[in-house]
Structure formats: C-alpha cells, structure tokens
Design a protein around this motif. Structure first.
Motif, PDB file in Angstrom:
ATOM      1  N   MET A  49       0.563  -1.694  -0.141  1.00 55.67           N
ATOM      2  CA  MET A  49      -0.259  -0.315  -0.287  1.00 55.67           C
ATOM      3  C   MET A  49       1.220   0.975   0.098  1.00 55.67           C
ATOM      4  SD  MET A  49      -2.649  -1.063   2.394  1.00 55.67           S
ATOM      5  CE  MET A  49      -3.919   0.303   3.399  1.00 55.67           C
ATOM      6  N   ARG A  50       0.490   1.755  -1.061  1.00 54.14           N
ATOM      7  CA  ARG A  50       1.311   3.584  -0.645  1.00 54.14           C
ATOM      8  C   ARG A  50       1.236   4.465   0.480  1.00 54.14           C
ATOM      9  NH1 ARG A  50      -0.623   3.225  -6.019  1.00 54.14           N
ATOM     10  NH2 ARG A  50       0.657   2.606  -7.501  1.00 54.14           N
ATOM     11  N   ASP A  51      -0.468   4.626   1.523  1.00 56.09           N
ATOM     12  CA  ASP A  51      -0.487   4.624   2.452  1.00 56.09           C
ATOM     13  C   ASP A  51      -1.981   4.033   2.895  1.00 56.09           C
ATOM     14  OD1 ASP A  51       0.013   6.447   4.408  1.00 56.09           O
ATOM     15  OD2 ASP A  51      -0.434   8.090   3.353  1.00 56.09           O
ATOM     16  N   ASN A  61      -0.050  10.338   5.332  1.00 56.04           N
ATOM     17  CA  ASN A  61       0.750  10.365   4.776  1.00 56.04           C
ATOM     18  C   ASN A  61       1.395  11.743   3.446  1.00 56.04           C
ATOM     19  OD1 ASN A  61       2.759   9.558   6.858  1.00 56.04           O
ATOM     20  ND2 ASN A  61       1.531   7.836   6.262  1.00 56.04           N
ATOM     21  N   PHE A 121       0.262  -1.088  15.523  1.00 53.28           N
ATOM     22  CA  PHE A 121       1.389  -0.961  16.304  1.00 53.28           C
ATOM     23  C   PHE A 121       1.462  -2.552  17.799  1.00 53.28           C
ATOM     24  CE2 PHE A 121       5.153   1.025  15.519  1.00 53.28           C
ATOM     25  CZ  PHE A 121       4.657   1.919  13.784  1.00 53.28           C
ATOM     26  N   VAL A 124       7.478  -0.010  11.508  1.00 56.92           N
ATOM     27  CA  VAL A 124       6.604   0.674  10.753  1.00 56.92           C
ATOM     28  C   VAL A 124       5.308   0.361   9.774  1.00 56.92           C
ATOM     29  CG1 VAL A 124       8.941   1.980   9.472  1.00 56.92           C
ATOM     30  CG2 VAL A 124       7.747  -0.073   8.393  1.00 56.92           C
ATOM     31  N   ILE A 125       5.048   0.994   9.356  1.00 54.15           N
ATOM     32  CA  ILE A 125       3.438   0.123   8.662  1.00 54.15           C
ATOM     33  C   ILE A 125       3.307   1.490   7.094  1.00 54.15           C
ATOM     34  CG2 ILE A 125       2.151   0.133  10.419  1.00 54.15           C
ATOM     35  CD1 ILE A 125       0.773   2.656  10.463  1.00 54.15           C
ATOM     36  N   PRO A 126       2.232   0.800   6.233  1.00 55.97           N
ATOM     37  CA  PRO A 126       2.018   1.532   5.532  1.00 55.97           C
ATOM     38  C   PRO A 126       2.029   2.841   4.751  1.00 55.97           C
ATOM     39  CG  PRO A 126       1.073  -0.571   5.075  1.00 55.97           C
ATOM     40  CD  PRO A 126       1.410   0.080   6.913  1.00 55.97           C
ATOM     41  N   GLY A 127       2.646   3.787   4.420  1.00 60.70           N
ATOM     42  CA  GLY A 127       2.956   5.021   4.117  1.00 60.70           C
ATOM     43  C   GLY A 127       3.927   6.087   5.401  1.00 60.70           C
ATOM     44  N   GLU A 128       4.283   5.105   5.619  1.00 63.78           N
ATOM     45  CA  GLU A 128       5.239   5.369   6.604  1.00 63.78           C
ATOM     46  C   GLU A 128       6.790   5.811   5.993  1.00 63.78           C
ATOM     47  OE1 GLU A 128       5.472   3.625  11.077  1.00 63.78           O
ATOM     48  OE2 GLU A 128       6.441   5.347  11.389  1.00 63.78           O
ATOM     49  N   THR A 131       5.943   0.543   2.717  1.00 67.56           N
ATOM     50  CA  THR A 131       4.310  -0.093   1.748  1.00 67.56           C
ATOM     51  C   THR A 131       4.073  -1.461   2.820  1.00 67.56           C
ATOM     52  OG1 THR A 131       5.545  -1.659  -0.190  1.00 67.56           O
ATOM     53  CG2 THR A 131       5.289   0.918  -0.194  1.00 67.56           C
ATOM     54  N   ARG A 132       4.858  -1.842   2.962  1.00 71.07           N
ATOM     55  CA  ARG A 132       4.114  -3.143   4.180  1.00 71.07           C
ATOM     56  C   ARG A 132       4.449  -3.157   5.828  1.00 71.07           C
ATOM     57  NH1 ARG A 132       4.749  -7.831   2.526  1.00 71.07           N
ATOM     58  NH2 ARG A 132       4.184  -8.285   0.237  1.00 71.07           N
TER      59      ARG A 132
END
Lengths: 244, 227
Positions: A149-151, A188, A229, B9-13, B36-37
């Motif tokens: 995913m991009r975001d 983002n 998280f 990290v998570i996507p978009g970060e 992206t993941r």
C-alpha cells in the motif's frame, strides 16, 4: 424538531463541534481472512475482512497488468432499529463502489497482476457515517493482509448541523442536519480519495467543513497506527532501535 | 554493523530521506522512502531493507519452494506452492527430454498429494510459475514432517548467512529444507522434529523482537537440559 446543538454549543450526544465519537479499533480479529479489522465509531460496529490476492473468477475480469478489487458493503438485518432486508439495496451498492474507489488509490495493484483482492465490509450495528468507518476499518484489514500500500486510508465526515459546521455526524445529525460531507484521506501522501457531499453550504462553510474533516482524518490515522502497532509490535508507540 | 537503525513501520510511513538503495516493500517518491508493508525497516549507511511481517508468497525466479501435487495432465503436474497461482512442473523436466505421453506414466514419478522440493524455473507477470526439480537436493520429498510459517518470516528463520538455520539444525539434530514459500520440511527423529518445531514457532511469533537469536539458542539448549 429538537435542538441538535444546545446553548452551550454541545451536540445531542454531548460532543463539541470538532470532536470525534469514541473510537475503538482492532486488527486481525478473523482467523480465516487474510486480513481483518473491527471498528466501533460511536454506535457503529463494523467488521472488515480482506481475502487475496487470489485467482480471479469469472476469468474474463482478469487484468493482465494489475489486480482487480472487489468490495461488498453490507448491513446486517439486525443492524438497524427496524429489520433491514438483507438483499443488497441501491444504497449498499453505491457504498460498496465508494469504499472500493477510496481504497484503490492506496493499493499498489500493479504488484499483483492477474489477481483479485476481495474486501468485505459488514455493518453489525449502524449509526451515521458507516461508509467512513467502513473505509477506515477496511484499510487496516488490507494492511493486515500484507498487501502493498502507498498509504493507510483514514475517513470521517464533516457537515453542517443547526447552522454550525461540525465533525463526524451521527445518525440524528445526518438525518436532521443540513449537510453531510464524507471525506477519506491518505494522511502521509496528503491526497483525498473520497469526497461526497449533500445539502447546501456557503463557500466559507465548505472550506471550514473540509478542513475539519481533514483534521478528523489525521486524528483517526493516529488511532489506526496505534491499532496496527498494538497487533504487530505489541506496543502502541513507534520505536526506533539501534541495531545489534 | 553498528550503524544499522531499526524502525517498526506501517504502510505509508516515511522511513528515511536521502539517496538509499532500496530492496522491496518500499516506495520512493523524490528522495523520500516510504514503507508499503507492516514490518521492520533496517536503515544502513546506503541501503534500506524492509522485513515485512505478513503477506502471501510472491514467486521469484530461482526460489526453492516446497509444493504439493494437486493435479496432473498429459504434460505435467500442477503443484500448489501456497501462492495465488498453482505452479506447473513439466513432465519433460522429470522424465527427460524424450518424454512421450503415450509411452511414459506420470504417476510412476509423482502422484496426487506428493510433496516436492523444487526451484522456480520460470515466472513473470504474464505466466503462472514454472517449476524444475533438476538440481541438487530437489525432487520428491520421501520422508519428513512439514511446518508452515508466514513466507515473510523465512529470512528470519534462515538468519544472517544461514546462522539461524544452522543453530536450529545443530541444536535439534534434525535436517531442515526451507521453501521460500514458508513451508519447512524437517527430517529427523520425532524428538528432534518437535524441538525444531518449537524453535521455528518461536521465530514465527517473535520475528520482530530483538535478541531473537539468543532466545532460539535458549529454547534449543533448554530442551537439551530437560532430557
């Protein structure tokens, strides 16, 4: 008609004009799905599940260069105060398409040629703004499924009630109020992926409502991040470690 | 390796900004690098690696995978490799180039339900993956137990230059073949297999936590003491 905003400026459920409803987010609640998420947003209770990427059926829908996305938004018969016919309604068909379109820009579909990604959004209990809550939960489910995913997409509505611009309308405000404006944002990247509006607002009010919706999405994003998280790293705070 | 910085990290970060080489699961916009993941980003001096924590197996050329025969026709076998498409193992690859569907019986080599270790011989975005069992150690798996893990955690199970897999093999006393698609074949005594399984499950559940190598060493040597 009852007053939706009292003399102290509080709304029918006691919120301030710029306050979101209480939100609970949980990731990875379904074992059989590749990715899943649950959201409670006020009285909304929604489950989102993602399956895929997998083979496309029927075969003629295959895109040789990218994945296709299929989305189904559905309200359970018991989700409203009077029984809802479980057959897909015109409204549900629209919202299915809206949810798909607000998530597609966030997905890197080119990474999964000739496949299909299925998104299921099931409303267990409905309040106003279920499409926004659905998008918010579905984007967490996609991240949980490990799809590139991009975001993340965060979504909430703003609108006008009793002549005032407010954030995150509930069912009464949606029905009795003047304007409803659902917005989805990739926080983002800073791109809007969903924008709808009904009712009438002045250009100044429009701007105010839009900014309010965007700030609501940013707040939601913090909760989404926290939920991911908690599931994956067992902590609700981003961490940086120095390596071995 | 002291300058490696790790970050969840998570996507978009945003992972980092600057001219880094990136390897998979990342997106470069200008000089900004985004994840992206969901995973752990390792930011080195000039490269970034993102070890993702979930996701299904994406076939790559020359990967070694463990598969199961699910179907066959006159030209070869269809093999389930836990990806979104079944892979195809051509009969000529197993029987030799003079394979004839009239003369030779496919079932004499591999039948439905057989597990095999194979290499991805051909794959691109337009075709289903093609397998090959011509190579050292490849072919039908005659014996052993399998355990499934998330494909994204296979690198953690192998470890840096095979450090982790060597530790598991020497600690448990059973031999492992790891498929990149997340299926691991363990060959050894029942006791050694259960020891290796618990080590692998530990890695699977705590792949992102620091000091993982130590924990695996502990679980293996603890097993020794309780014997």
């Amino acid at each position: 008609m009852t007053n939706l905003i009292d003399s102290a400026g509080l709304r029918n459920d006691g919120r301030k004009f710029n306050e979101l409803r209480p939100i609970k987010l949980e990731v990875g609640i379904l074992k059989n799905a590749d990715g899943s998420a649950y959201i409670e947003m006020g009285k909304n209770k929604i489950i989102a599940a993602v399956y895929g990427p997998k083979e496309v059926h029927p075969r003629h829908l295959v895109r040789p260069d990218r994945a296709i996305v299929k989305c189904r938004y559905h309200m359970a018969s018991f989700s409203t105060d009077t029984r809802k016919n479980p057959a897909p309604s015109r409204r549900e068909t629209e919202i299915s398409k809206i949810i798909r379109q607000s998530l597609e820009p966030a997905l890197i579909l080119e990474d999964y040629p000739r496949t299909a990604i299925h998104i299921w959004v099931e409303v267990l209990q409905s309040d106003g703004g279920s499409r926004c809550a659905g998008v918010t939960a579905a984007s967490l489910a996609l991240a949980d499924a490990g799809i590139n995913m991009r975001d993340i997409v965060a979504s909430c509505a703003a609108g006008k009630v009793d002549g005032k611009v407010v954030l995150d309308l509930d069912n009464i405000e949606d029905m009795e109020g003047e304007t409803d404006m659902p917005v989805a944002l990739m926080p983002n990247i800073g791109e809007v992926t969903l924008f709808q509006m009904d009712g009438i607002v002045s250009p100044a009010e429009f701007k105010e409502a839009f900014e309010l919706a965007l700030s609501g999405c940013q707040d939601l994003y913090k909760l989404q991040k926290q939920a991911l998280f908690t599931k994956y790293f067992g902590t609700d705070k981003p961490q940086v470690q120095e390596g071995e | 390796m002291s300058e490696i910085k790790r970050k969840y990290v998570i996507p978009g970060e945003l992972i980092a900004q600057g001219s880094y080489g990136i390897r998979g699961n990342m997106l470069k916009i200008g000089d900004k690098i985004y994840a992206t993941r969901i995973g752990m980003a390792e930011v080195g001096t000039d490269t970034i690696r993102l070890i993702s924590l979930n996701g299904s197996y994406m076939p790559r050329l020359d990967d070694i995978v463990v598969g199961k025969v699910i179907n066959f026709n006159a030209f070869g076998w269809q093999v389930d490799i836990k990806s979104w498409f079944p892979a195809f193992l051509p009969a000529a690859n197993v029987m030799g180039r003079d394979y004839s569907s009239a003369r030779d019986s496919l079932a004499s080599q591999l039948t439905l339900g057989d597990q095999l270790l194979a290499a991805i011989a051909g794959y691109d975005r337009t075709r289903d993956p093609m397998l090959s069992i011509s190579g050292p150690g490849l072919g039908k798996i005659a014996e052993g137990n399998t355990v499934k893990v998330s494909p994204s955690k296979v690198p953690r199970i192998i470890g840096k230059k095979g450090a982790m897999i060597n530790a598991i093999e020497s600690g448990s006393g059973c031999r492992l073949s790891i498929g990149q698609n997340g299926i691991i074949v363990m060959v050894g005594s029942a006791e050694s297999v259960s020891k290796a399984t618990s080590a692998i499950n530990l890695i699977e559940s705590e792949a992102h936590s620091p000091g993982l190598t130590q924990k695996v060493h502990d679980i293996l040597s603890l097993g020794d003491k309780s014997e």
